[in-house]
Design an enzyme around this catalytic site. Structure first.
Site, mmCIF file in Angstrom:
data_model
loop_
_atom_site.group_PDB
_atom_site.id
_atom_site.type_symbol
_atom_site.label_atom_id
_atom_site.label_comp_id
_atom_site.label_asym_id
_atom_site.label_seq_id
_atom_site.Cartn_x
_atom_site.Cartn_y
_atom_site.Cartn_z
ATOM 1 C CE LYS A 153 -1.908 -0.990 3.966
ATOM 2 N NZ LYS A 153 -1.291 -2.372 4.185
ATOM 3 N NE ARG A 170 -4.365 -1.553 9.545
ATOM 4 C CZ ARG A 170 -3.541 -0.742 9.101
ATOM 5 N NH1 ARG A 170 -3.399 0.569 8.860
ATOM 6 N NH2 ARG A 170 -2.199 -1.404 8.647
ATOM 7 N NE ARG A 184 7.054 -2.702 6.399
ATOM 8 C CZ ARG A 184 5.921 -2.677 6.367
ATOM 9 N NH1 ARG A 184 5.196 -2.081 5.257
ATOM 10 N NH2 ARG A 184 4.999 -3.353 7.224
ATOM 11 N NE ARG A 203 6.266 -0.775 10.477
ATOM 12 C CZ ARG A 203 5.144 -0.633 9.676
ATOM 13 N NH1 ARG A 203 5.167 -0.157 8.394
ATOM 14 N NH2 ARG A 203 4.055 -1.493 10.137
ATOM 15 N NE ARG A 255 1.991 -4.956 11.377
ATOM 16 C CZ ARG A 255 2.929 -4.834 10.548
ATOM 17 N NH1 ARG A 255 4.156 -5.522 10.625
ATOM 18 N NH2 ARG A 255 2.930 -4.045 9.517
#
Ligand code: ADP
Ligand code: ADP
Ligand code: ZN
Length: 214
Positions: free
Chosen positions: A13, A88, A128, A161, A172
């Site tokens: 996203k 969300r 990431r 992160r 998540r």
């Protein structure tokens, strides 16, 4: 253009929102980025959000709706935006509709739902890396910086992160599973939902989205 990008964590996203922002000259509004900077600045908002984020849970609706309402009131959002990571929940989606109608006199043009299989999501999230200074995102393998561990834009040291570590990633994904179906149904019912296959390279996915936007 008033766009929303939906999809599981790691779907791409933020990456696609950056490209849409660049091509259409609209701001990329990421609730995740806003919350992360509030946490690192230790603001009141950050204090409210931190524990939820560390666990991989959602930050309460009223908190996220409040910051989003504020952000959408800024001048640069009046002519369009690409929202990434919001809404969300159905409650957030309803609030977004109200904010746009009442505060802006607008409505969404399209909700793009990026679909990516779970094994690929895990690969994308665990690899990431982000720049803590300018927010740009990278991937160790799929989107590596020119110089190992350093941001191409600003030279800062890239970080992982905390919530991209495998144990939090699982939580998540579970939270996403619980909320996604009602949210997707909501936008399908109002005729705004477009499903996009999020597999393939960043450029391939970007081209698919641009084709849909016409
Ligand atoms: P990703 O892009 O990987 O899905 P985000 O950066 O959008 O992750 O979000 C990181 C975290 O911030 C979420 O796990 C959640 O705790 C919080 N968050 C972001 N957006 C929202 C939202 N709209 N509602 C509730 N929590 C949110
Ligand atoms: P989200 O905002 O949905 O959580 P990101 O845009 O941050 O997802 O992408 C998650 C990770 O996957 C990042 O490291 C990003 O560089 C990488 N990535 C994004 N799109 C692709 C793609 N099409 N193919 C491979 N890796 C990708
Ligand atoms: Zn940077």
């Amino acid at each position: 253009m008033y766009l929303v990008l939906l999809g599981p964590p790691g779907a791409g996203k933020g990456t696609q929102a950056d490209l849409l922002s660049r091509d259409h000259d609209i701001p990329h509004i990421s609730t995740g980025d806003m919350l992360r900077s509030a946490v690192s600045d230790k603001t009141e908002l950050g204090e409210e959000a931190r524990e939820h984020m560390e666990r991989g849970d959602l930050v309460p609706d009223e908190v996220v709706i409040g910051v989003t309402r504020q952000r959408l009131a800024a001048d640069d959002a009046a002519g369009g935006f690409v929202l990434d990571g919001f809404p969300r929940t159905v409650e957030q989606a309803e609030s977004l509709g109200d904010i746009m109608e009442q505060d802006m006199g607008r409505s969404l043009d399209m909700v793009i739902n990026l679909d990516v299989p779970e094994t690929e999501l895990i690969r994308r999230m665990t690899g990431r890396r982000i720049c803590p200074t300018c927010g740009r995102n990278y991937h160790l393998v799929f989107n590596a910086p020119r110089s190992l561990g350093e941001c191409d834009e600003c030279g800062s040291d890239l970080i992982q992160r905390e919530d991209d570590k495998e144990s939090v990633v699982r939580q998540r994904l579970e939270v996403y599973q619980q909320n996604s179906k009602p949210l997707i149904d909501y936008y399908e019912d109002v005729g705004l939902l477009i499903n996009v296959d999020g597999r393939g390279s960043v450029e391939q996915v970007h081209e698919k989205i641009e084709d849909i936007l016409g």
